[in-house]
Motif scaffolding. Structure first.
Motif, PDB file in Angstrom:
ATOM      1  N   ASP A   1      -8.617 -13.219   6.554  1.00 60.60           N
ATOM      2  CA  ASP A   1      -7.838 -12.159   6.726  1.00 60.60           C
ATOM      3  C   ASP A   1      -8.376 -10.953   5.898  1.00 60.60           C
ATOM      4  O   ASP A   1      -8.610  -9.767   6.489  1.00 60.60           O
ATOM      5  CB  ASP A   1      -6.325 -12.034   6.219  1.00 60.60           C
ATOM      6  CG  ASP A   1      -5.494 -13.016   7.131  1.00 60.60           C
ATOM      7  OD1 ASP A   1      -5.761 -13.238   8.204  1.00 60.60           O
ATOM      8  OD2 ASP A   1      -4.833 -13.839   6.507  1.00 60.60           O
TER       9      ASP A   1
ATOM     10  N   GLU B   1      -9.991  -7.652   8.072  1.00 60.27           N
ATOM     11  CA  GLU B   1      -9.840  -6.323   7.597  1.00 60.27           C
ATOM     12  C   GLU B   1     -11.028  -5.168   7.321  1.00 60.27           C
ATOM     13  O   GLU B   1     -11.056  -4.241   7.614  1.00 60.27           O
ATOM     14  CB  GLU B   1      -8.733  -6.160   6.457  1.00 60.27           C
ATOM     15  CG  GLU B   1      -7.382  -6.609   6.705  1.00 60.27           C
ATOM     16  CD  GLU B   1      -6.717  -5.996   7.918  1.00 60.27           C
ATOM     17  OE1 GLU B   1      -6.770  -4.847   8.239  1.00 60.27           O
ATOM     18  OE2 GLU B   1      -6.111  -6.821   8.893  1.00 60.27           O
TER      19      GLU B   1
ATOM     20  N   ALA C   1      -1.943   3.114   4.560  1.00 63.42           N
ATOM     21  CA  ALA C   1      -0.627   2.518   4.509  1.00 63.42           C
ATOM     22  C   ALA C   1      -0.691   1.379   3.664  1.00 63.42           C
ATOM     23  O   ALA C   1      -1.506   0.634   3.805  1.00 63.42           O
ATOM     24  CB  ALA C   1      -0.287   2.390   6.024  1.00 63.42           C
ATOM     25  N   LEU C   2       0.535   1.090   3.131  1.00 56.94           N
ATOM     26  CA  LEU C   2       0.811  -0.037   2.602  1.00 56.94           C
ATOM     27  C   LEU C   2       1.760  -0.909   3.268  1.00 56.94           C
ATOM     28  O   LEU C   2       2.779  -0.458   3.701  1.00 56.94           O
ATOM     29  CB  LEU C   2       1.350   0.166   1.094  1.00 56.94           C
ATOM     30  CG  LEU C   2       0.118   0.841   0.005  1.00 56.94           C
ATOM     31  CD1 LEU C   2       1.003   1.214  -1.282  1.00 56.94           C
ATOM     32  CD2 LEU C   2      -1.119   0.099  -0.338  1.00 56.94           C
ATOM     33  N   LYS C   3       1.400  -2.082   3.498  1.00 50.94           N
ATOM     34  CA  LYS C   3       2.511  -2.950   4.289  1.00 50.94           C
ATOM     35  C   LYS C   3       3.001  -4.154   3.410  1.00 50.94           C
ATOM     36  O   LYS C   3       2.370  -4.742   2.701  1.00 50.94           O
ATOM     37  CB  LYS C   3       1.655  -3.607   5.538  1.00 50.94           C
ATOM     38  CG  LYS C   3       0.989  -2.673   6.205  1.00 50.94           C
ATOM     39  CD  LYS C   3       0.392  -2.919   7.632  1.00 50.94           C
ATOM     40  CE  LYS C   3       0.113  -1.937   8.639  1.00 50.94           C
ATOM     41  NZ  LYS C   3      -0.655  -2.816   9.885  1.00 50.94           N
TER      42      LYS C   3
END
Length: 91
Positions: free
Chosen positions: A23, A27, A89-91
């Motif tokens: 992951d 990214e 953005a923070l998810k």
């Protein structure tokens, strides 16, 4: 779920040790692709972006091909150089 997403999910299930960093690495790969795409859509070469950022073509190439550990300030400068705005953005 797309075929690719399903394939990745299945691989993670079958080989968890081999895919433990997938992951994060994915990214990083996507970020490099986005940088290259933004530059290309702006009609700029790596050399032109490098001049705008006062760096080298090889530094731009590294950003696009190995986009790990890039400073946020550098991403902002890159975005400006290719006529874009950076959004985080923070998810």
């Amino acid at each position: 779920m797309s075929d690719v997403t399903q394939f990745i999910h299945d691989c993670k299930q079958r080989h968890p040790d081999e895919f433990k960093n997938f992951d994060k690495e994915y990214e990083t790969f996507k970020l490099g692709v986005l940088l290259k795409q933004a530059r290309s859509e702006a009609g700029l070469t790596q050399e032109e972006v490098a001049r705008r950022l006062k760096t080298t073509k090889s530094a731009i190439s590294r950003m696009e091909n190995h986009a790990n550990d890039i400073r946020l300030s550098t991403l902002e400068k890159f975005a400006t150089a290719v006529g874009r705005q950076l959004s985080v953005a923070l998810k």
